[in-house]
Design an enzyme around this catalytic site. Structure first.
Site, mmCIF file in Angstrom:
data_model
loop_
_atom_site.group_PDB
_atom_site.id
_atom_site.type_symbol
_atom_site.label_atom_id
_atom_site.label_comp_id
_atom_site.label_asym_id
_atom_site.label_seq_id
_atom_site.Cartn_x
_atom_site.Cartn_y
_atom_site.Cartn_z
ATOM 1 N N LYS A 1 0.642 -1.292 -0.162
ATOM 2 C CA LYS A 1 -0.020 0.257 -0.290
ATOM 3 C C LYS A 1 0.826 1.011 0.351
ATOM 4 O O LYS A 1 2.213 1.312 0.589
ATOM 5 C CB LYS A 1 -0.889 -0.010 1.069
ATOM 6 C CG LYS A 1 -1.770 1.352 1.650
ATOM 7 C CD LYS A 1 -3.116 0.764 2.758
ATOM 8 C CE LYS A 1 -4.062 2.034 2.561
ATOM 9 N NZ LYS A 1 -5.028 2.146 3.929
ATOM 10 N N SER B 1 -9.750 2.556 3.110
ATOM 11 C CA SER B 1 -9.012 3.018 1.941
ATOM 12 C C SER B 1 -8.326 1.679 1.279
ATOM 13 O O SER B 1 -7.384 2.283 -0.043
ATOM 14 C CB SER B 1 -8.016 4.041 2.622
ATOM 15 O OG SER B 1 -7.213 3.627 3.818
ATOM 16 N N SER C 1 -9.800 -0.181 6.643
ATOM 17 C CA SER C 1 -9.702 0.209 5.891
ATOM 18 C C SER C 1 -9.165 -1.504 5.206
ATOM 19 O O SER C 1 -8.262 -1.257 3.751
ATOM 20 C CB SER C 1 -8.261 0.688 5.531
ATOM 21 O OG SER C 1 -9.517 2.226 5.463
#
Length: 507
Positions: free
Chosen positions: A88, A163, A187
């Site tokens: 990420k 997210s 997330s």
């Protein structure tokens, strides 16, 4: 004989590790197969767009080192040595840009690696690239990225969650066998539910936040994402553990999650109590989600678990408390993006204050600005006690609810998200509707306990997630339950649900 490269991307991380370490295939072959897959399905107008940056050169260099170790007869650097991964874009990396999905950090090359990045490198894991995300991890759909939306491989007209939608979508599109996400209010787990993958939020402080660009420091937690519970456990043991550079890091031995996952896969949960949280169901949950959850409870019962209902009355106030605590910490953390030291600088203005204001206006997206304003207001003189102070009291009550519930059950369960993945654009202009996606996941972040999402089934042909929650440092029982459920579900369904991702995304 080597497995054809098209088949390599369909294997689990554990299977790939076995083949690499035995010399049946090379890490370079495996890494190149995934890079080829990314090139085939990630780009273009209708591509998955899971990646913001692909680091092919550095990934292949790491793979070559893994192959050299194995050829020399050395012990693998870790059980995942040579198995590639997607990271990420909120963890700092010296060899790739780190943007946190924001224009204000466009092109920023960090001068240091995060602890998670460093542990991946030490474990011999090639990093394929950096994945797309809602800007500064603020969002539930990956539509708030400054660099475009990520599409759900199950249906590319729908969101992959957020997210960490990029990390989850990379798994479901078979672009990576493993990925790393962060979880501030769901997330990791909500994207896992939306993509039919496995996502784990460890106990707060179990995975170092050093080099993790902060959203809300008391809530943020990095964790493993995978397609199987065992793969998640293998990655968990690589990235977890104490870090003296993180003042909130827990100085305790990591739970034996790999052993627990292997034990759970035998499928016996006799004597284990599973608590159904009364407040995490009912109104707001789609009928298909509820049906998949009810079927999951029957499956757990069939495995020998005792199902009990527990009440957590203060969960009703979790979302309200969260959306005061999180924006308050966002307001404080994002003050560092001031155009003075690094990142974007809009050189318009006659003073430092004007340059800062203009840079933040152009460099930050609407959702980030919304949360900064909410947080600044909540922390302002005369309102601090009424808003932030009261929210922290609710947080304490939620922690007590969990303690009472875990006195009655070994793990707690709920649907991960109240709906299946929704169409792109459907909720992006309705903040409240978007926030409600995290209804079931927020309480674990407020209390700092552990949570996992794994595929429960399908509704309307789209994935539904089962959330399993465990006490702080209780990951072992959570992985045991998750692995037992996964094995039973795969046996009942004739194979893993992820195998049903439509071939429209095939290379």
């Amino acid at each position: 004989m080597s497995t054809p490269s098209s088949g390599l991307v369909r294997l689990t991380a554990a299977e790939l590790a076995q083949k690499i370490h035995s010399g049946e295939v090379s890490s370079v072959e495996v890494t190149q197969a995934h890079l080829d897959r990314i090139a085939a399905v990630d780009g273009g107008e209708q591509g998955v767009h899971a990646f913001l940056h692909v680091g092919a050169e550095s990934a292949l260099a790491a793979a070559e080192l893994a192959d050299a170790r194995i050829a020399a007869g050395e012990q693998p650097a870790s059980p995942l040595d040579g198995v590639p991964l997607a990271l990420k874009d909120v963890f700092t990396t010296t060899d790739m840009p780190t943007t946190a999905g924001s224009r204000i950090l466009e092109g920023w090359q960090p001068p240091y690696d995060s602890t998670v990045t460093a542990r991946l490198r030490a474990a011999g894991i090639p990093v394929l690239g950096k994945t797309n995300m809602d800007e500064f991890a603020m969002g539930s759909s990956t539509e708030h990225s400054a660099y475009g939306v990520t599409r759900n491989p199950w249906d590319r007209t729908r969101v992959p969650g957020g997210s960490g939608g990029g990390s989850a979508a990379s798994l479901a599109a078979f672009e990576a066998p493993l990925s790393i996400g962060t979880d501030t209010g769901g997330s990791i787990r909500q994207p896992a539910a939306f993509t039919g993958t496995v996502g784990v939020k460890p106990t707060y402080g179990q995975v170092s936040r050093y080099g993790l660009i902060a959203c809300a420091s008391s809530l943020d937690q990095g964790g493993p994402c995978a397609r199987t519970v065992l793969d998640a456990a293998l990655l968990h043991e690589v990235i977890g553990g104490h870090d003296e550079r993180d003042s909130t890091s827990i100085d305790r031995e990591l739970p034996a999650v790999v052993e627990a996952a292997r034990q759970g896969a035998t499928g016996d949960l006799t004597g284990l109590r599973v608590g159904v949280v009364r407040e995490l169901g009912g109104e707001g949950y789609q009928p298909g989600v509820r049906a998949a959850f009810d079927a999951s409870l029957r499956r757990l019962e069939k495995l020998g678990a005792e199902i009990v209902e527990v009440s957590c009355p203060n969960f009703e106030y979790a979302m309200a408390a969260y959306y005061l605590i999180l924006p308050s910490e966002v307001s404080s953390n994002l003050a560092r993006f001031d155009a003075m030291r690094y990142g974007l600088r809009v050189a318009e203005g006659r003073s430092a204050e004007e340059v800062m204001a203009n840079t933040r206006e152009q460099g930050l997206g609407p959702e980030v600005k919304r949360r900064i304003m909410l947080g600044t207001y909540a922390l302002s003189s005369g309102y601090y006690d009424a808003y932030y102070g009261q929210a922290q009291k609710v947080r304490t009550l939620i922690g007590r609810d969990f303690a009472n519930a875990f006195a009655q059950a070994d793990v707690l369960v709920s649907p991960t998200a109240p709906t299946v993945p929704f169409p792109i654009g459907e909720k992006v202009d309705d903040p409240l509707a978007m926030y409600l996606n995290d209804l079931a996941t927020i309480p674990t972040n407020l209390a700092g306990v552990a949570g996992m999402s794994l595929p429960a089934g399908l509704s309307e042909g789209l994935p539904v997630g089962l959330q399993v929650m465990a006490p702080a440092l209780g990951e072992a029982v959570m992985y045991r339950v998750g692995a037992a459920f996964e094995a039973a579900r795969d046996a009942d369904e004739g194979g893993p649900l992820i195998a049903r991702v439509p071939e429209v995304v095939s290379a």
